[in-house]
Design a protein around this motif. Structure first.
Motif, PDB file in Angstrom:
ATOM      1  N   LEU A 170       3.137  40.926  43.943  1.00 49.01           N
ATOM      2  CA  LEU A 170       2.749  42.260  43.341  1.00 49.01           C
ATOM      3  C   LEU A 170       1.018  42.103  43.137  1.00 49.01           C
ATOM      4  CD1 LEU A 170       2.881  44.807  41.945  1.00 49.01           C
ATOM      5  CD2 LEU A 170       3.222  43.533  40.083  1.00 49.01           C
ATOM      6  N   ILE A 190      12.826  46.781  44.574  1.00 47.50           N
ATOM      7  CA  ILE A 190      11.644  46.559  45.212  1.00 47.50           C
ATOM      8  C   ILE A 190      11.261  47.988  45.759  1.00 47.50           C
ATOM      9  CG2 ILE A 190      10.343  45.335  46.895  1.00 47.50           C
ATOM     10  CD1 ILE A 190      11.762  42.660  45.952  1.00 47.50           C
ATOM     11  N   ASP A 191      12.246  48.423  46.700  1.00 50.98           N
ATOM     12  CA  ASP A 191      12.033  49.683  47.297  1.00 50.98           C
ATOM     13  C   ASP A 191      11.642  50.689  46.328  1.00 50.98           C
ATOM     14  OD1 ASP A 191      12.506  48.197  49.459  1.00 50.98           O
ATOM     15  OD2 ASP A 191      14.457  49.208  49.748  1.00 50.98           O
ATOM     16  N   HIS A 251       5.483  54.969  46.990  1.00 50.54           N
ATOM     17  CA  HIS A 251       4.028  55.465  46.405  1.00 50.54           C
ATOM     18  C   HIS A 251       4.426  56.778  45.679  1.00 50.54           C
ATOM     19  CE1 HIS A 251       5.112  57.730  50.155  1.00 50.54           C
ATOM     20  NE2 HIS A 251       4.575  58.686  49.739  1.00 50.54           N
ATOM     21  N   TYR A 289       7.808  49.614  44.996  1.00 54.09           N
ATOM     22  CA  TYR A 289       6.842  50.061  45.637  1.00 54.09           C
ATOM     23  C   TYR A 289       6.814  51.301  46.656  1.00 54.09           C
ATOM     24  CZ  TYR A 289       5.886  45.041  44.915  1.00 54.09           C
ATOM     25  OH  TYR A 289       5.347  43.894  44.332  1.00 54.09           O
ATOM     26  N   ARG A 331       1.064  49.824  39.269  1.00 54.89           N
ATOM     27  CA  ARG A 331       2.263  49.048  39.296  1.00 54.89           C
ATOM     28  C   ARG A 331       2.384  47.948  38.652  1.00 54.89           C
ATOM     29  NH1 ARG A 331       2.076  49.804  44.631  1.00 54.89           N
ATOM     30  NH2 ARG A 331       3.339  51.677  44.557  1.00 54.89           N
ATOM     31  N   ARG A 345      -0.592  41.718  47.254  1.00 52.40           N
ATOM     32  CA  ARG A 345       0.001  42.695  48.260  1.00 52.40           C
ATOM     33  C   ARG A 345      -1.209  43.387  49.089  1.00 52.40           C
ATOM     34  NH1 ARG A 345       5.009  44.825  48.736  1.00 52.40           N
ATOM     35  NH2 ARG A 345       5.401  46.751  49.741  1.00 52.40           N
ATOM     36  N   ASN A 405      -1.436  50.286  43.233  1.00 54.55           N
ATOM     37  CA  ASN A 405      -0.862  48.812  42.970  1.00 54.55           C
ATOM     38  C   ASN A 405      -1.329  48.158  41.561  1.00 54.55           C
ATOM     39  OD1 ASN A 405       0.564  48.277  45.133  1.00 54.55           O
ATOM     40  ND2 ASN A 405      -0.960  46.870  46.170  1.00 54.55           N
TER      41      ASN A 405
END
Length: 1779
Positions: A1525, A1488-1489, A1494, A1492, A1548, A1528, A1545
């Protein structure tokens, strides 16, 4: 909206919808401008606009379908209140809302209300208004008809009729979509709307030209599979029935190819009814003889025929019936049908199938054309004609495919080949093959048909009895006849390739036919039956198959076909043999053909002998044929194959009783010529011929008169020319060596044997050398030579009478010279044979003998058959020794009797010298012999020393043996006790030591050094340690010699440029040096009793103490000095001379073991036989030496081997070559089982791991580190099988536990973990893992070792070299435990080793910074994948994974500027962890790190591909991840940053959707749609909306098209809005809207590439999707958006010159296009896939101007095939663009 109602995605463009769509047409533009001017100042219109806006805003509160009806009522009411205005405000949003209300999921009531609104709007707008806004209102109305309910369809049809048809020519751009909309109404002929829709389509056709209308039907059939059935329904009613000469182009237009592709698409459709309809229309309007097909391009005709014939694969009778009618014509009579087929269809059908067979398309299976051919054979009218023209080509093609796929074993092709072979009518097939074979025989260099027939017989199973019993015999006889005619006319023709291939074919055919089938012919028709028996084989075959043939020489003789075949073959062979004789050998090809003829003839003769009952009378002259064969054999150029075949055939004919007249070879000249010829092939250079030649000679010997072959051989061995004698001896040696014992070669070939044995004592040194070489190379066994001699020594004519005082008296005289001669020969044999003779004679017993006469004579002499040959020989010799002549004949017999006794004494002395029997007391001879030797050394008398030494050795051996046997020690007495016993039994002469030293040291004594060396090797064990000092220098010298010999041997095995042969030692030289080295190494390391010195062949498992029987076995206990108290362990230090000699010796032996393994690289070199023998024998002797040394000193030898393995990079290579595996093979040979090997290695490691103060013993080899031992152990464990791994488990686990319990990390912990993984992998595959103790040990030890390694890596991240260095770097710069070293490193190692005796326990400096990276790589590749197998418990697995993530993964990611650029090893760990369910919570946070972060999209797309499965696994495992997701939150102070994060986002989200498979995230689609609609409504920023289109592209690739039905109104509206705005106001260069335009263009580009059925009905809005894209009419005006954009943007003024951005695709520049053929279909790809950014709208001019024609062209050419790889790569590249 309630949960029961379908969701309606909502969007809004704010209040600003833009005015009417601006078109390029000036009339449209002026109308719009006038309306604006008229309504702009009208206050009522403003109010009208406000009311509509208010009504539209109410749609946001729609929650269920009733709300929809209310909304629509209000909207209609609003419109009706302002009827005076002919314009609809906010029409883009209105069109979208109405389109959404026509969602098929909503109730009928909603649909009716929406259509009411549509009706009102279209009435208000009128024809011109509808024409102006056609895209807006059609996008909702056209797709709806297919889903409309029965009650709603009349309303919709009325709208089409009332409002659309009046547009007339204005419908041309929308024609394809309009037809698509109406075609669902033709689905059911009985439907109530069928006629209405048909009528509507007819009127629609009238608005444009019928040709244009029908061309759109073709396009729909090509692109829309769902519409093909209804399109065919329409065509079946509207296409006229045409005759062959009628032209269809007036109806369908000039582009016949388009129509053909449409039919091809329908014929290949999966729906059976569609195929049936297509065939019906072909029969109705496009018969095979029609003008349309005749005028079509050949490629187009092939496309149609390929598609049409493909229907037979469906195995449907209705389809097949229609296809047959199309191919055979309408006539019912078979004859007329065949004529029709041949006239119109056969050539095209043949071409189509043939092309596809030889150049298969990638779209279909390669077996497809063959299966079609097989299916067409079911219809005999097609099958017979098609087989005639296609069968040979089909078989050639299938042969090519089978040979190409031979390694892959393509079952489909093999099965198809067998089926085709079985399905074809045999008579047609073999008729074609016979004609083709005969044609090949008349045309040189052409063998196609012959090769094909060979392939059929060899590769395909022949199960048809008709082929075996009828066709193959006829073909065989015909070919034999033709060959006989051709070769008799011109024998040189046999050298041609076609004839030789044909002979090979004959050989193959004969394997498949029963002999009785050759004896009788099949029946012919009545007209020919009467003369059939008198026809020749060739004429009969032509008559049988109905081929034309004229017999040049007709014969009335009635011949059995089998007899005819034999006569032809004998005639052919005789003609060839005469031709070879006259040409003195002829060409190689001619001899090869002759060989083939003989082979076939031999097969026939053997078959006749086996199967034929009656005698066959033939017209041939056996004698003449035999002499022609023998004349041919006498030629020098004839090779052995030919000789073998000729002799074998002659022998077969000699023994055959079935042929008359019979061939006989009883005459001596015939036998002599054959034997002498065969003898020439027993030359040493012709080793490949030896075995067969020997067999043939014995066959001749059996069939000829007694002793004839023996006398011929003896005669050749007594030739006056010495060269012939040598060759004859050599040849006889080969014959002797390869003959078996049961053929009694010693009796049947006694005379030649005696001639050879006499040479052993011949005066001529050359002859003596020949004899000795013969004995050494060809003897096989001394018993074979001993038997005939013993047989004559036991001759009954030698009679003895025992004397009273002992001994014997000869009764009468006998042939004493012959006996003396035999004894001299026997002495020479015994002297020559040495210990080998004794061993052989001692271990062999008479009961094994095949010679019954010898056994009878033994019985008469009173010797038991259970006696050994040696005992019997000694008995016979002792009788000769004790026998004297009678007094009366003594003067005559005594001289020769003395000779006989002298020879007997020599023989006995020789035998006794080896300690075989007890002797009388001989101690008094010892001082005299030693004194004589001393004098000889110092007086330089060399000649006697050898005999004296041997005699001295015999005396000592006999004495010690006698002493030992007289006072044997008890079995349980220690070694020292036995030595004492030996000392008491024998005392050493004081002069002996000095004599030996002088014998070796005196320079002039050098010529007899070998004899002294032999004596030393035997005597030194009794003189330790007095002679210990000379052992080490001698051993060093032997090592040097062996290295030189090895180097020479390796050089000799390499190819040479010059003709000189390098000097190579024989295997005997190698063996001699190896013997000496072996003894010296053992002697140098031990002072104990070494009873196993002599028994080289004892297995490794045997204990040394179990050996006995050799001389040295006794002697070694006698000559042992008193000071032998020190232990072996005290001696074996690395500094002792003995240990140094051992290590050097092992190094040499290992080099021999690894390198002297024979690999024949060329196979053609004559010296290969010799080199292979040297290599093999040396290798075998080297093995026994190593085994012996290992038995004596196991630990020292093993550690030396491992040290050599470590120092030589080749030995440690991971490849499968001999060098790498040689060391491990050696360990397997030396050590009885894997358990012992691992135990020894672990012991060696343990000794080094223990602290110096704790060590109970020192390492045997201080230069060897534990790291090297671990590496060797790991490689050794890899080679073990599961059961063996289980045996070594206990000992290794003991070592691993010790390391696991240590506090500090050592490099050995990592090495132990690697070994444990290798061992654990094998043990877990066995049932032993169910054992609780093993399971517990594995869990605990693996867990501890892994934790220690992971923790060490984590601590080393303070200086994180392992992260920054790639695996490749660590392999290049680092050392892989330890690094591979060349010769240059050895000196450094020696220095390092000498500096410290014991290596430290910590990680060596050589590991340096690479150790953490190597541990990490190992964890990723091995440890993590094996976690669940080794730890088993979920908690332990999760704990281990947690450590790995904390210490390795997280630091590895954090150290990178871009998270996706993390080391490959980190990605590998993730990819393995996601397969472990218990570890999900551990790795989830880390992934997850990364996701997310950038900076994630700063990487390139190639890196991202590796992360796909990881991200997919995250969202599969954690169901909360997807909602997180989507929801967010983003709160940032500046709007720019907020927009940037929103776009990230969305990207992503696109990435996550992209990682799934097809329909993987289908359940998340509503939430995704809602998210995208919300952004489109509320976030106007171009940078964010760009990402929406990226998401849509991903959705199009990842979801089934029908699942996005409710999303289409939104997508279409937004795309329409964007491009309408461009037409209204073109963005300036550098505008931020340009990127949004590019994203929308890419989205449309993808839609056009995919050509989904849902989009095709809308694509006319954006491109011209009719034939107008290519063939533009005269008054054409752009209607589609992209065509308008091309005009608008293209007319812009050209700015200052700037850098051009090309799309990167070669775009067509003219409308004269050449379309690719069906077989070379191009894959459809997006046009904009290579553009990332544009600076001006002009950059898209090539796209706008060419997209219509390119789309049309791709539809035409690609047949619906999409390049998915290019599509997905384009999306990835846009996603990871580095910006």
């Amino acid at each position: 909206m309630s949960s029961k109602s379908p969701a309606i995605p909502q969007t809004s463009t704010g209040g600003n919808s833009g005015a009417n769509a601006a078109a390029v047409d000036p009339t449209k533009s002026s109308t719009r401008d006038k309306l604006h001017q008229t309504y702009a100042s009208d206050p009522k219109y403003k109010k009208y606009t406000q009311q509509v806006e208010k009504c539209l805003n109410a749609f946001d509160n729609v929650h269920e379908w009733a709300d929809c009806i209310a909304f629509l009522k209000q909207l209609l009411k609003t419109f009706q209140s302002y009827m005076q205005f002919k314009e609809i405000p906010y029409k883009l949003i209105v069109a979208k809302r109405l389109s959404q209300c026509l969602n098929p999921a909503l109730p009928t009531g909603v649909h009716q209300r929406a259509l009411d609104v549509y009706t009102h709007i279209l009435s208000v707008l009128g024809t011109e208004g509808l024409k102006r806004d056609l895209p807006l209102w059609s996008s909702g109305l056209f797709p709806f008809f297919e889903y409309a309910a029965t009650s709603v369809k009349p309303i919709l049809l009325t709208i089409y009729d009332t409002h659309y048809l009046p547009l007339q020519a204005g419908l041309r751009p929308v024609m394809k979509s309009f037809i698509l909309a109406l075609l669902p109404g033709l689905e059911e002929e009985t439907g109530e709307f069928f006629e209405k829709v048909l009528n509507l389509l007819d009127r629609l056709s009238g608005t444009v030209s019928p040709v244009f209308f029908i061309q759109n039907i073709w396009l729909i059939m090509i692109t829309m599979s769902s519409a093909r059935g209804t399109a065919l329904n329409f065509l079946s009613r509207r296409l006229p029935r045409l005759h062959a000469d009628e032209d269809i182009t007036q109806i369908v237009g000039r582009d016949i190819g388009l129509m053909i592709r449409a039919f091809a698409a329908a014929l290949e459709d999966d729906n059976l009814l569609v195929r049936r309809g297509a065939l019906d229309i072909l029969l109705q309007s496009m018969r095979i003889d029609s003008a349309a097909i005749k005028r079509a391009h050949s490629e187009d005709s092939v496309i149609l025929m390929r598609a049409a014939t493909g229907v037979v694969l469906r195995r449907d009778l209705s389809l097949n019936r229609r296809l047959y009618t199309w191919l055979l014509g309408p006539d019912e009579k078979s004859e007329n049908q065949i004529v029709y087929l041949r006239q119109h269809a056969l050539e095209l059908l043949n071409t189509t199938l043939k092309d596809e067979m030889f150049a298969p398309s990638g779209e279909y299976s390669e077996s497809r054309p063959f299966k079609i051919f097989i299916s067409l054979l079911d219809k005999w009218e097609i099958g017979s004609a098609l087989t005639d023209v296609l069968v040979l080509d089909a078989l050639k093609a299938i042969r090519f495919l089978m040979q190409r796929d031979a390694e892959e074993r393509n079952e489909d092709i093999s099965m198809t080949a067998s089926t085709l072979y079985d399905a074809v009518e045999p008579s047609i097939l073999w008729k074609q093959l016979l004609a083709a074979i005969m044609k090949d025989l008349t045309e040189d260099k052409k063998t196609g048909a012959i090769d094909l027939t060979l392939f059929l017989l060899r590769s395909l199973p022949l199960q048809d009895d008709e082929v075996r019993s009828i066709h193959l015999p006829v073909i065989f006889a015909a070919i034999t006849d033709r060959l006989q005619r051709e070769i008799n006319n011109d024998p040189s023709k046999a050298a041609e390739a076609s004839v030789r291939e044909c002979l090979a074919l004959q050989e193959e055919i004969f394997k498949h036919i029963p002999l009785e089938s050759l004896s009788q012919r099949p029946g012919l028709n009545a007209a020919l039956q009467t003369s059939a028996s008198s026809l020749s084989s060739l004429a009969f075959s032509y008559a049988f198959y109905g081929l034309d043939f004229t017999e040049s020489r007709p014969s009335s003789r009635v011949v059995n076909p089998l007899v005819a075949v034999l006569e032809h073959m004998f005639s052919t062979s005789q003609a060839l043999s005469r031709s070879l004789s006259t040409q003195h050998g002829g060409s190689i090809e001619l001899r090869a053909a002759f060989s083939q003829v003989l082979r076939v003839l031999s097969n026939i003769v053997r078959a006749v002998g086996r199967s034929c009952d009656a005698t066959l009378g033939m017209s041939w002259d056996p004698s003449e044929w035999l002499h022609s064969m023998l004349d041919c054999l006498d030629l020098e150029t004839v090779n052995f194959t030919l000789v073998d075949q000729a002799v074998s055939l002659i022998l077969s004919l000699h023994g055959s009783q079935k042929l008359s007249p019979k061939l006989s070879m009883d005459r001596r000249p015939v036998v002599s010529r054959m034997v002498k010829k065969l003898f020439r092939y027993l030359h040493q250079d012709l080793a490949t011929c030896h075995a067969r030649a020997v067999n043939l000679i014995w066959s001749i010997e059996s069939l000829s008169r007694p002793h004839e072959v023996e006398s011929i051989i003896a005669q050749s061995m007594c030739s006056p020319e010495s060269r012939n004698v040598y060759e004859a001896h050599e040849a006889f040696g080969v014959l002797w060596r390869l003959s078996e014992d049961d053929s009694l070669p010693g009796v049947r070939l006694k005379v030649p044997l005696m001639i050879v044995l006499e040479t052993l004592k011949h005066d001529d040194p050359s002859l003596r050398r020949v004899g000795e070489t013969w004995m050494r190379c060809n003897l096989r066994s001394y018993i074979r030579v001993l038997e005939p001699i013993l047989r004559d020594l036991l001759d009954p004519s030698i009679r003895r009478i025992p004397k009273e005082i002992g001994g014997y008296v000869y009764e009468k005289s006998f042939d004493q010279r012959y006996v003396a001669h035999l004894l001299e020969i026997l002495l020479s044999i015994v002297q020559f044979g040495g210990q080998g003779f004794s061993k052989s004679a001692r271990g062999t017993f008479f009961r094994r003998s095949f010679d019954h006469v010898l056994l009878q004579r033994l019985s008469s002499a009173g010797i038991d058959a259970e006696t050994s040959y040696l005992d019997a020989l000694i008995e016979v010799l002792s009788r000769f020794l004790q026998s004297e002549p009678k007094d009366q004949v003594a003067p005559v017999m005594q001289p020769l009797n003395t000779v006989i006794q002298s020879s007997a004494i020599d023989l006995l002395q020789t035998i006794v010298a080896r300690g075989e029997i007890e002797m009388l007391a001989v101690e008094i001879l010892e001082p005299a012999v030693i004194g004589k030797l001393f004098l000889c050394v110092h007086l330089h008398c060399l000649d006697l020393q050898n005999k004296l030494l041997r005699f001295l050795h015999s005396i000592i051996s006999a004495s010690t043996s006698y002493a030992y046997n007289g006072n044997p020690p008890p079995e349980d007495r220690s070694a020292e006790g036995s030595q004492e016993s030996g000392k008491r039994g024998y005392s050493v002469n004081s002069l002996l030591t000095q004599t030996i030293i002088d014998g070796i040291a005196v320079p002039r004594n050098r010529p007899v050094m070998q004899h002294w060396l032999d004596f030393v090797l035997m005597a030194v064990p009794q003189f330790q340690p007095a002679l210990q000092g000379v052992i080490s220098p001698i051993a060093d010298c032997l090592c040097r010699q062996l290295r030189l010999l090895l180097s020479d041997a390796l050089k000799a095995s390499q190819p040479r440029e010059n003709e000189r042969y390098p000097r190579v030692a024989t295997d005997a030289e190698f063996v001699m040096l190896l013997n000496a080295l072996e003894r010296l190494l053992v002697l140098g390391l031990t002072q104990k009793s070494d009873a196993n010195l002599q028994e080289d062949d004892t297995p490794v498992q045997d204990k040394p103490g179990a050996e006995s029987g050799g001389i040295l076995g006794y002697v070694s206990n006698v000559f042992t000095t008193d000071n032998a108290s020190s232990t072996v362990e005290d001696q074996l230090t690395s500094h002792s001379p003995g240990y140094k000699s051992l290590h050097d010796g092992i190094r040499v032996l290992l080099a021999i073991w690894v390198n002297m393994v024979w690999h024949d690289t060329t196979g053609l070199r004559p010296e290969a036989d010799s080199l292979s023998m040297i290599y093999n024998r040396t290798h075998a002797r080297c093995r026994r030496v190593l085994e012996h040394l290992f038995r004596a000193h196991p630990t020292e030898v093993l550690e030396s081997v491992i040290e050599c393995w470590d120092h030589d990079a080749l030995l440690r290579s991971k490849g499968s070559n001999q060098s790498a595996t040689g060391v491990f093979d050696l360990v397997d040979v030396l050590i009885a089982n894997a358990q012992s090997a691992v135990h020894m290695i672990c012991d060696s490691i343990s000794v080094r791991l223990s602290n110096t103060s704790e060590r109970s013993r020192r390492p045997a080899n201080a230069n060897l580190s534990d790291v090297v031992l671990f590496n060797f152990l790991e490689q050794y464990l890899r080679r073990l099988e599961g059961p063996l791994a289980l045996q070594v488990w206990g000992r290794f686990m003991q070592l691993a536990k010790d390391l696991a319990s240590s506090r500090d990390f050592k490099v050995q912990v990592f090495l132990a973990l690697k070994c444990l993984c290798v061992l654990g992998d094998k043990v877990t595959q066995t049932t032993a893992i169910d054992d609780k103790r093993i399971k517990k040990d594995l869990q605990e030890t693996f867990g501890k070792l892994l934790d220690a390694c992971v923790t060490f890596v984590g601590r080393s991240t303070d200086q994180p070299n392992w992260i920054r260095r790639t695996t490749k770097e660590s392999l290049v710069n680092g050392r892989s435990s330890p690094a591979l070293r060349g010769a240059s490193d050895v000196k450094l190692d020696e220095k390092a080793d000498s500096s410290s005796v014991v290596p430290s326990d910590n990680a060596k400096p050589t590991w340096g910074a690479e150790l953490p990276s190597q541990i990490t790589a190992f964890i990723a590749s091995t440890a993590v994948p094996d976690l669940r197998r080794f730890l088993m418990d979920n908690d332990k697995v999760a704990s281990a994974c947690s450590n790995i993530v904390y210490y390795i993964v997280s630091p590895g990611i954090k150290m990178k500027a871009r998270p996706f650029d993390a080391d490959a090893v980190v990605v590998d760990i993730f990819r393995e962890m996601i397969k472990i369910p218990p570890a999900m919570k551990v790795w989830r946070g880390a992934v997850i790190d990364v996701l997310y972060d950038h900076r994630i999209f700063n990487s390139n797309s190639s890196v991202a591909t590796k992360w796909k499965p990881i991200i997919k696994a995250l969202f599969d495992a954690d169901k909360t991840s997807f909602p997180d997701l989507l929801s967010r939150p983003i709160f940032l102070p500046t709007e720019k940053h907020e927009m940037l994060l929103r776009s990230l986002n969305l990207r992503r989200l696109a990435l996550v959707l992209f990682t799934g498979e097809k329909n993987h995230f289908l359940t998340q689609l509503p939430a995704v749609q809602e998210k995208l609609v919300d952004i489109l409504r509320n976030v106007p920023s171009p940078i964010v909306q760009c990402e929406v289109y990226l998401c849509i592209r991903v959705l199009l690739c990842r979801l089934a098209a029908h699942s996005m039905t409710s999303f289409w109104p939104v997508i279409l509206t937004e795309l329409y809005r964007i491009f309408e705005l461009i037409i209204d106001s073109i963005p300036s260069d550098g505008s931020e809207d340009l990127q949004l335009i590019l994203s929308a263009s890419k989205c449309l580009d993808l839609l056009l590439t995919l050509q989904t059925e849902e989009f095709q009905i809308h694509q006319w809005i954006f491109i011209t999707d009719t034939v107008d894209a290519v063939f533009r009419p005269d008054n054409w005006c752009p209607e589609s958006m992209f065509d308008q954009l091309a005009e608008v943007v293209g007319s812009l003024p050209i700015p200052e010159p700037r850098e051009q951005h090309s799309i990167g695709l070669p775009l067509p520049t003219s409308t004269s296009l050449a379309f690719p053929a069906h077989s070379d279909r191009a894959l459809r790809k997006p046009m904009l896939r290579s553009i990332r950014q544009i600076d001006s709208i002009r950059d898209l001019i090539p796209f706008f101007s060419h997209v219509s024609i390119t789309s049309y062209e791709s539809v035409y050419a690609s047949g619906g095939n999409i390049d998915w790889e290019a599509v997905e790569q384009g999306i990835l590249d846009d996603m990871f663009d580095g910006r």
